[in-house]
Scaffold this active site. Structure first.
Site, PDB file in Angstrom:
ATOM      1  N   ASP A  92       0.910  -1.182   0.035  1.00 53.01           N
ATOM      2  CA  ASP A  92      -0.034   0.017  -0.002  1.00 53.01           C
ATOM      3  C   ASP A  92       0.889   1.141   0.141  1.00 53.01           C
ATOM      4  OD1 ASP A  92      -2.234   1.772   0.730  1.00 53.01           O
ATOM      5  OD2 ASP A  92      -1.334   1.797   2.515  1.00 53.01           O
ATOM      6  N   ASP A  95      -1.738  -0.845   6.240  1.00 52.26           N
ATOM      7  CA  ASP A  95      -1.907  -0.102   7.525  1.00 52.26           C
ATOM      8  C   ASP A  95      -3.211   0.042   7.918  1.00 52.26           C
ATOM      9  OD1 ASP A  95      -2.362   3.374   7.038  1.00 52.26           O
ATOM     10  OD2 ASP A  95      -2.306   1.898   5.431  1.00 52.26           O
TER      11      ASP A  95
END
Length: 232
Positions: free
Chosen positions: A17, A174
Site C-alpha cells: 500500500d 496499514d
C-alpha cells in the site's frame, strides 16, 4: 495472528500500500479533510478519521458530505479534498519509518508493486520525490476497470503483474480497508503502523509498529534474500 505465516515463509513478490504504509500521508489526508470541513463551514463527526482511513478519495468525499447532512456538496467536497491533499503531499513527501530500507532491500531480490486507492499521478509523484519509484515494477490503482479497496481488484491485479499467484505474494498494509482488500485477493498480509481500533486488524498474519521492526528486518535479510534476483 499467525506470525509464522510471514516469519517462516519467503514471498515470491511484495505488494505495498502507499498512503500510511510507504508514505507518511495519512496525516495529510486528515489535514486535507479538516481543511475541507472548515472550508464548507462544517464540523467533522466524531470518529470520522478512523472511518475514512484507507478509503478511496471519491468515496471519502461522499462520506464527508453525507456525514454532515450535505449530500449536495459531494462533488465540491471531493474536488476540494484532492486539491488540498495534493498540495500537502507536494510540500512534505516523507516516508514511513523503515519503509525505504525495506523497499530497497526487497527490490534486490523480488518483484515489487504498489496497490493504492490514490490517483496514479499522486502515487508516482510522491514515490518519485521520496526516491522509491524506480524500485517498483508496477503501480496499480483503482480506476475504470479496477474497483477500489476493500474490493480485491488492485491486489489481485498487482500479484498477476508481478507474475505470481496471490497466495505467494505478501501485502503490506496499514488500514482495515486495505487488509480486507488483500485478504479477499488471497495474499498474506503484514500490518504496519498504529494498529486500527476494532477487530478488523485481526485478519493480518503479523502486525509490526514500523517497517523498521528488528524482527521484520532480520526476516527480510534472510527469507527475502533467499529469493535471489527479481524475475520479470
Amino acid at each position: 495472528m499467525t506470525a509464522h505465516r510471514i516469519l517462516d515463509w519467503s514471498p515470491a513478490a511484495i505488494v505495498f500500500d502507499c498512503d500510511g504504509t510507504l508514505m507518511d500521508t495519512e496525516r495529510h489526508w486528515q489535514d486535507a479533510r479538516n481543511r475541507v470541513f472548515r472550508e464548507f463551514g462544517l464540523k467533522p463527526p466524531a470518529g470520522f478519521a478512523e472511518r475514512a482511513k484507507g478509503v478511496h478519495y471519491t468515496e471519502c468525499g461522499s462520506l464527508m458530505a453525507e456525514a454532515t447532512g450535505k449530500p449536495d456538496l459531494t462533488d465540491d467536497m471531493t474536488h476540494s479534498l484532492l486539491q488540498h491533499f495534493t498540495a500537502l503531499v507536494a510540500a512534505d513527501p516523507v516516508t514511513m519509518p523503515g519503509a525505504a530500507a525495506l523497499v530497497r532491500l526487497a527490490a534486490r531480490h523480488l518483484p515489487l508493486a504498489v496497490a493504492s486507492n490514490c490517483p496514479l499521478d499522486m502515487v508516482e509523484s510522491s514515490l518519485d520525490r521520496a526516491g522509491l519509484l524506480g524500485h517498483f515494477g508496477h503501480i496499480v490503482v483503482a480506476g475504470d476497470t479496477l474497483r477500489p479497496k476493500p474490493h480485491p481488484d488492485v491486489y489481485a491485479a498487482a500479484a498477476d503483474l508481478c507474475g505470481v499467484r496471490p497466495q505467494d505474494a505478501l501485502a503490506v498494509e496499514d488500514s482495515v480497508t486495505g487488509i480486507d482488500s488483500a485478504r479477499s485477493a488471497g495474499l498474506r498480509v503484514l500490518g504496519a503502523g498504529p494498529r486500527p481500533a476494532g477487530r478488523g486488524a485481526d485478519r493480518v498474519d503479523l502486525w509490526v509498529s514500523t517497517l523498521g521492526d528488528p524482527e521484520l528486518m532480520a526476516w527480510a535479510n534472510t527469507r527475502i534474500a533467499m529469493a535471489g534476483p527479481p524475475h520479470e
